[in-house]
Design an enzyme around this catalytic site. Structure first.
Site, PDB file in Angstrom:
ATOM      1  N   ARG A   1     -25.618  -3.945   6.501  1.00 23.21           N
ATOM      2  CA  ARG A   1     -25.166  -5.298   6.198  1.00 23.21           C
ATOM      3  C   ARG A   1     -25.451  -6.264   7.341  1.00 23.21           C
ATOM      4  O   ARG A   1     -25.284  -7.463   7.188  1.00 23.21           O
ATOM      5  CB  ARG A   1     -23.665  -5.281   5.887  1.00 23.21           C
TER       6      ARG A   1
ATOM      7  N   GLU B   1     -19.563  -7.313   9.599  1.00 22.63           N
ATOM      8  CA  GLU B   1     -20.576  -6.550  10.330  1.00 22.63           C
ATOM      9  C   GLU B   1     -21.594  -7.458  11.024  1.00 22.63           C
ATOM     10  O   GLU B   1     -22.038  -7.163  12.146  1.00 22.63           O
ATOM     11  CB  GLU B   1     -21.305  -5.597   9.378  1.00 22.63           C
TER      12      GLU B   1
ATOM     13  N   LYS C   1       0.844  -1.191   0.000  1.00 23.51           N
ATOM     14  CA  LYS C   1       0.000   0.000   0.000  1.00 23.51           C
ATOM     15  C   LYS C   1       0.881   1.243   0.000  1.00 23.51           C
ATOM     16  O   LYS C   1       1.862   1.328   0.729  1.00 23.51           O
ATOM     17  CB  LYS C   1      -0.904   0.013   1.241  1.00 23.51           C
TER      18      LYS C   1
END
Length: 616
Positions: A395, A367, A281
Site C-alpha cells: 500500500r 502505510e 469489542k
C-alpha cells in the site's frame, strides 16, 4: 454444538428468516448468535473480538435492508463471522480458515451476501460508493451500506472516499463502528431521542425545505453557520457534515430496537449519510472484553476459561526475533526509531513501545505516511526502522520508490509475514515482495533462512547506508540458537550448505530447510543465497560452471522474483544451463495450513524432488 442451545439460530438459513422474526425476538437471536460465534471460534480459531462487537448491528442491518439486493460492505472483514452465520454458512463455520473451507474474510465467490472481497483496511467506503454510483447510472433502486471501524478511519483512503462521496448526490450510508470508546452519557436517553428525531422524515423534510427557502434570502449563510455550530456543540459530526455527509448519532450499537428505528429512517432518505454507532469489542465474552487485542485473532481455546488450547513451543517466532533485536539495538543506538502502521502487536513492537515510548510511533492505518515519515527522519540522521507486513507494504509502494529509494535514504524495512501466511489466505499473503522490491534501484534485499541469520541481517540492514529490507515468514524458524551479538553478513554473499553433484539447489530464505531435505535424496548441492539483491555473482558463476541443472527455490511468485534475478545473470553472462525456477504459482493461493499450501505449490521437499525428476 447442541441444537437446544440455539433454538432461534438453528432456523436461520438466510436473512429472509431474520426478517420474518418479530422484532421482540431479535435480542434472543443476538444472544444465541454471540454464543455460537464464541463456541465456533473456540474450536477452529480465528477472529473473535471484532465479530462479538457487531452482533446486534449485523442483525439490524439484515433486518432492515433487503440483502443481497441491497449491498452491505464490511471493512477489513474481521467482524464478519456473525454475517457469515446468518447468511447460510452456519454449518460451514467449522471449516473456516481451513484448507478448502470458508475464508476468514468476506469473499465474493463464497456468497452473494459478500458483496466485496476485503482483508485490507479502509476500502469499504470507496467500494460502496462505486457500487452506489454504478447502480444509480444503471437505474437500480438498491441501497448501499459501508460499515467501517474507527481504526480504519485513520487511513487516508477512507477520507478520500468521504471527500468524493460527500460531493455527490449518491445514496450511500456509511456506518462508523466506533469500538474504542466506552458508551458515555451522551449515548443515553437524550442522545437516543435526538438521533431518532434527526433521522426521521419530518426533520429531513423540514431541513430540506428550510434550505430551499433560506437559499433565496441573504440570511441563508447565517442560518447555515448557526445550524453547523449548534450541531457541532451537540454531536461530534461537524467533520462529516463539512465533507457533505448528513451525520446521525452516536447511538448504542448493541441496542437493537434503536438501531432498527435509525436504519429504517435512514433507508428512506437519499444522499450521503453517516451513522455513528458505539460498540464494544468482545461484547458478551468477558475475556475478550477485558483484552480485545489478545482475542482479536487466536487459535483454539477453552470457551469457559478463555485459555488457549493450541500447543506452545519454546522456539521463538521470527516476529519475536525482530522484537528482541530492535530493543537490543535501541539500547545500543539512541538514534533508532521504530515505526508501525497500527501493527504494534503483530509486528513485535510491544516491548519496544514500553521501553522506548519516545522513540516509538504507531501512525495508525496509514502505510504511506509511515514510509514517508521514516524518509523524513532519515534525512535528519535518525535511524528509522519500519516494522510492517509484506502485504501492507504494497500500500506504500510509491512512497518506497519516490521518497526512500530515489533519495537512497537509510531506512530499514522489517517485513513480516513474507510468503504464505496459512489461514489468513491471499489477502494477507506476502507473495509479491521479492518481485516488487527487486526492481527498485538502491534496494538491499535479504532473506533469512533461520532465526540467527534473521538477527544478523537486521543488523546488516540497519548499518547499511541506504534502503534495506529483511523479509521473514510468519511463525517459527527451524530452531537455530540465536547469538545475541550484533554480527553482520558481508553484503551479497551466499553460503554453500551442502556439496553435491550435477544439481544445485539455490534456496532463498525459508526454502532452505526443504531444499536440504530434498538434496539428500537427489545428492544435490544446496546454496543458501541469503541476498536477493545484490546476488552473489561469484558463487553463481562457480555453481553454473560445475553443475548441469540449477534450481531456484523461493516462497515468492516466480514472476519477477529471486529466480528471475538468477536467470538474468546467467543469460547476461552466457552461462547456458538448464534452469528450473520454483516458487509460488501465477494465481492467488487460498488459505490452509502453511505446510498444506507448500505441498499444494510444490515447495515442500517432495514437490521439489518431483519437479526436478519430471524434467530430467
Amino acid at each position: 454444538m447442541s441444537e437446544s442451545l440455539f433454538p432461534l439460530l438453528n432456523n436461520i438459513s438466510s436473512p429472509d428468516d431474520v426478517r420474518n422474526l418479530p422484532e421482540t425476538q431479535l435480542n434472543q437471536l443476538a444472544n444465541e448468535l454471540r454464543q455460537f460465534v464464541i463456541q465456533s471460534v473456540a474450536k477452529t480459531g480465528g477472529h473473535l473480538s471484532a465479530g462479538l462487537g457487531t452482533v446486534e448491528l449485523t442483525i439490524a442491518l439484515h433486518y432492515v435492508y433487503n440483502t443481497p439486493e441491497d449491498k452491505l460492505v464490511w471493512d477489513v472483514g474481521h467482524q464478519s463471522y456473525p454475517h457469515k452465520i446468518i447468511t447460510g454458512r452456519r454449518e460451514q463455520m467449522q471449516s473456516i480458515r481451513k484448507h478448502g473451507g470458508l475464508s476468514g474474510f468476506p469473499k465474493r465467490s463464497e456468497s452473494a451476501y459478500d458483496t466485496f472481497g476485503v482483508g485490507h483496511s479502509s476500502t469499504s467506503i470507496s467500494a460502496a460508493l462505486g457500487m452506489s454510483m454504478a447502480a444509480k447510472m444503471l437505474g437500480s433502486k438498491q441501497k448501499t451500506v459501508a460499515v467501517i471501524g474507527d481504526g480504519a478511519m485513520s487511513a487516508g483512503m477512507a477520507f478520500e472516499a468521504l471527500n468524493h462521496g460527500g460531493d455527490t448526490d449518491t445514496d450511500l450510508l456509511v456506518i462508523l463502528n466506533d469500538n474504542e470508546m466506552s458508551i458515555s452519557p451522551n449515548v443515553g436517553a437524550l442522545s437516543k431521542h435526538l438521533s431518532k428525531i434527526m433521522s426521521g422524515k419530518m426533520y429531513s423534510t423540514m431541513r430540506s425545505g428550510s434550505k430551499r427557502v433560506l437559499e433565496k434570502i441573504s440570511m441563508w449563510d447565517l442560518a447555515q453557520r448557526t445550524e453547523e455550530h449548534v450541531k457541532g456543540m451537540m454531536m461530534p459530526g461537524t467533520l462529516f457534515e463539512e465533507l457533505g455527509f448528513n451525520y446521525y448519532g452516536p447511538v448504542d450499537g448493541h441496542d437493537i430496537p434503536t438501531l432498527i428505528t435509525m436504519l429504517q429512517n435512514l433507508r428512506a432518505q437519499s444522499g450521503p449519510l453517516l451513522l455513528h454507532v458505539i460498540t464494544k469489542k468482545g461484547k458478551g465474552y468477558k475475556p475478550a472484553e477485558d483484552n480485545p487485542c489478545l482475542y482479536h485473532g487466536l487459535g483454539s481455546f477453552d470457551p469457559e476459561t478463555g485459555n488457549k488450547l493450541d500447543a506452545s513451543s519454546t522456539k521463538p517466532t521470527y516476529t519475536q526475533v525482530f522484537s528482541d533485536w530492535v530493543c537490543d539495538m535501541a539500547e545500543k543506538d539512541n538514534r533508532l526509531i521504530a515505526i508501525t502502521p497500527a501493527m504494534r502487536e503483530g509486528s513485535g513492537l510491544v516491548d519496544f513501545s514500553r521501553l522506548y515510548p519516545e522513540r516509538y510511533h504507531d501512525v495508525g492505518i496509514a502505510e504511506q505516511h509511515a514510509v514517508t515519515l521514516a524518509a523524513g527522519m532519515a534525512c535528519e540522521k535518525a535511524k528509522p526502522v519500519v516494522a510492517i507486513y509484506s502485504t501492507f507494504l504494497q500500500r506504500a509502494y510509491d512512497q518506497l520508490v519516490h521518497d526512500v529509494a530515489i533519495q537512497n535514504l537509510p531506512v530499514l524495512f522489517a517485513i513480516d509475514r513474507a510468503g504464505l501466511v496459512g489461514a489468513d489466505g491471499p489477502t494477507h499473503a506476502g507473495n509479491l515482495d521479492l518481485s516488487y522490491l527487486r526492481c527498485i534501484p538502491n534496494m538491499l534485499i535479504m532473506t533469512p533462512s533461520d532465526e540467527n541469520e534473521c538477527r544478523q541481517m537486521l543488523t546488516t540492514g540497519y548499518q547499511h547506508n541506504g534502503p534495506a529490507a529483511v523479509r521473514y515468514p510468519r511463525g517459527q524458524g527451524p530452531g537455530i540458537e540465536i547469538e545475541k551479538k550484533f554480527k553482520t553478513i558481508e553484503i551479497g554473499t551466499a553460503e554453500i550448505k551442502r556439496q553435491g553433484k550435477k544439481i544445485a539447489l539455490l534456496a532463498f530464505g525459508s526454502m532452505l530447510s526443504e531444499a536440504l531435505i530434498a538434496a539428500e535424496k537427489l545428492d544435490a548441492s544446496v546454496i543458501n543465497m541469503r541476498f536477493v539483491k545484490p546476488l552473489d555473482t561469484e558463487t553463481l558463476k562457480s555453481i553454473a560452471n560445475s553443475h548441469e541443472i540449477i534450481v531456484t527455490i523461493e516462497e515468492n511468485v516466480v514472476a519477477g522474483g529471486a529466480g528471475s534475478g538468477v536467470n538474468e545473470y546467467l543469460l547476461a553472462n552466457n552461462l547456458q544451463k538448464q534452469v528450473i525456477n520454483l516458487g509460488l504459482p501465477d494465481r492467488f493461493v487460498e488459505h490452509g495450513s502453511t505446510q498444506e499450501l507448500l505441498a499444494e505449490c510444490g515447495l515442500d521437499a517432495a514437490g521439489i524432488i518431483n519437479s526436478i525428476k519430471s524434467i530430467r
